[in-house]
Every structure is written in C-alpha cells, then in structure tokens.
Design an enzyme around this catalytic site. Structure first.
Site, PDB file in Angstrom:
ATOM      1  N   CYS A  92       0.851  -1.188   0.000  1.00  0.00           N
ATOM      2  CA  CYS A  92       0.000   0.000   0.000  1.00  0.00           C
ATOM      3  C   CYS A  92       0.885   1.236   0.000  1.00  0.00           C
ATOM      4  O   CYS A  92       1.883   1.286   0.724  1.00  0.00           O
ATOM      5  CB  CYS A  92      -0.888  -0.014   1.242  1.00  0.00           C
ATOM      6  SG  CYS A  92      -1.993   1.390   1.389  1.00  0.00           S
ATOM      7  N   GLU A 135      -8.982  -0.776  -2.569  1.00  0.00           N
ATOM      8  CA  GLU A 135      -9.377   0.631  -2.643  1.00  0.00           C
ATOM      9  C   GLU A 135     -10.715   0.886  -1.959  1.00  0.00           C
ATOM     10  O   GLU A 135     -10.889   1.907  -1.288  1.00  0.00           O
ATOM     11  CB  GLU A 135      -9.396   1.120  -4.096  1.00  0.00           C
ATOM     12  CG  GLU A 135      -8.058   1.013  -4.819  1.00  0.00           C
ATOM     13  CD  GLU A 135      -6.862   1.578  -4.063  1.00  0.00           C
ATOM     14  OE1 GLU A 135      -7.000   2.581  -3.335  1.00  0.00           O
ATOM     15  OE2 GLU A 135      -5.757   1.009  -4.184  1.00  0.00           O
ATOM     16  N   HIS A 138     -10.093   1.224   1.657  1.00  0.00           N
ATOM     17  CA  HIS A 138      -9.615   2.573   1.997  1.00  0.00           C
ATOM     18  C   HIS A 138     -10.784   3.525   2.187  1.00  0.00           C
ATOM     19  O   HIS A 138     -10.827   4.287   3.160  1.00  0.00           O
ATOM     20  CB  HIS A 138      -8.710   3.135   0.894  1.00  0.00           C
ATOM     21  CG  HIS A 138      -7.269   2.802   1.052  1.00  0.00           C
ATOM     22  ND1 HIS A 138      -6.534   3.121   2.169  1.00  0.00           N
ATOM     23  CD2 HIS A 138      -6.412   2.183   0.212  1.00  0.00           C
ATOM     24  CE1 HIS A 138      -5.287   2.712   2.014  1.00  0.00           C
ATOM     25  NE2 HIS A 138      -5.190   2.129   0.834  1.00  0.00           N
TER      26      HIS A 138
END
Length: 165
Positions: A92, A135, A138
């Site tokens: 990441c 993603e 996130h």
C-alpha cells in the site's frame, strides 16, 4: 494542464481511518479530484489510489491495472467470489515498502458512477479484484493490514513502528 503530484498520506493519518463521504454533486472540485487521482496513479508500481490517500475524504479511487487506467466515484463492492481466494503479497502506498500476504477474494465487482453521473461497473480477477477490494477498504476507513492474520499483523505493526517515514 498537468496537476501537481499529491502527497500520499501515511498510516497514522486520521483521514485514512475515516469512512469517506458519498459524492452528491459532481462539480469542479470533483473533476479536479479525478484528474489528481488519475495523474497520481499513473506511475510505475501503483495499482490504485483512493481519494483519502491524498487527503480528500470523498468516495473515489483510481486504478492502474495491466496498462488500463481509470477511476470510479461512489464505488461499492456488489459481488466477490465466495469460494475462490488469493493469498498473495499486498502492499500500500500509505504503508510504504512493506508487503504482507493478504487473503482476498479471487473475483470482485464494483459499481459506481463516472463524472457524467452514469453507472459504471468494474470487475476482474486476481490483481484487479485485489485492487477493487483494497481501494474500497480505503474508502471505508480500513487499511490492508487490518485484514492480516493475527501473527502477520503483529509483525506488520512492529515493522511499521520501526519505519522512518
């Protein structure tokens, strides 16, 4: 006109742990955000970039998988394979230079919208599936280390404490 490269937020920054807001209106700021996301994901070694990784708490991410670069606004995972998994190393940008084996579904499908407000679907297996799941995590306030098994997570947290970011 090229946008400036944005600073990537590093683990420990509260924006990474805050669930991102839905995009309700596609205005100039959202168009500029998409430009920034696309420019900042278009670099070697970058598979995806969520808006909160550049300090913007909005549901948007860009991806760069197998030479295909794109984005999605308000993404939601709508399907993952429930009987096929992958367990490769994952990294990441917000946890630089550290990679750990992370179990993810083999296949994932995400639905969202584009800058015209039209529905779009992204789907894929292997790396694309990993990117979509990573993603979306996130945007929900999670980092991939949250998905590690207990022993690996303990090692990852120790490694993170020893970094000089």
């Amino acid at each position: 006109m090229k946008m400036a490269h944005r600073e990537i937020r590093i683990i420990g920054d509260p924006v990474l742990r805050t669930p991102c807001e839905e995009i309700r209106e596609i205005d100039a700021s959202i168009k500029a955000l998409v430009e920034d996301l696309l420019e900042n994901v278009d670099m070697d070694g970058r598979a995806g970039l969520a808006a909160n990784q550049i300090g913007v708490s909005k549901r948007a991410f860009s991806y760069n998988i197998d030479g295909e670069i794109g984005y999605v606004l308000n993404p939601r995972i709508v399907e993952v394979s429930e009987d096929e998994y992958q367990d490769g190393d994952e990294g990441c940008l917000s946890v630089p230079h550290l990679w750990y084996p992370t179990e993810r579904a083999w296949y994932a499908r995400v639905e969202g919208i584009d800058l015209d407000g039209k529905k779009i679907t992204l789907e894929g297996e292997e790396l694309m599936a990993r990117c979509l799941q990573h993603e979306c995590d996130h945007l929900d306030g999670y980092i991939y280390i949250d998905r590690l098994d207990r022993k690996t997570r303990k090692k990852a947290l120790r490694d993170i404490r020893n970094q000089e970011w």
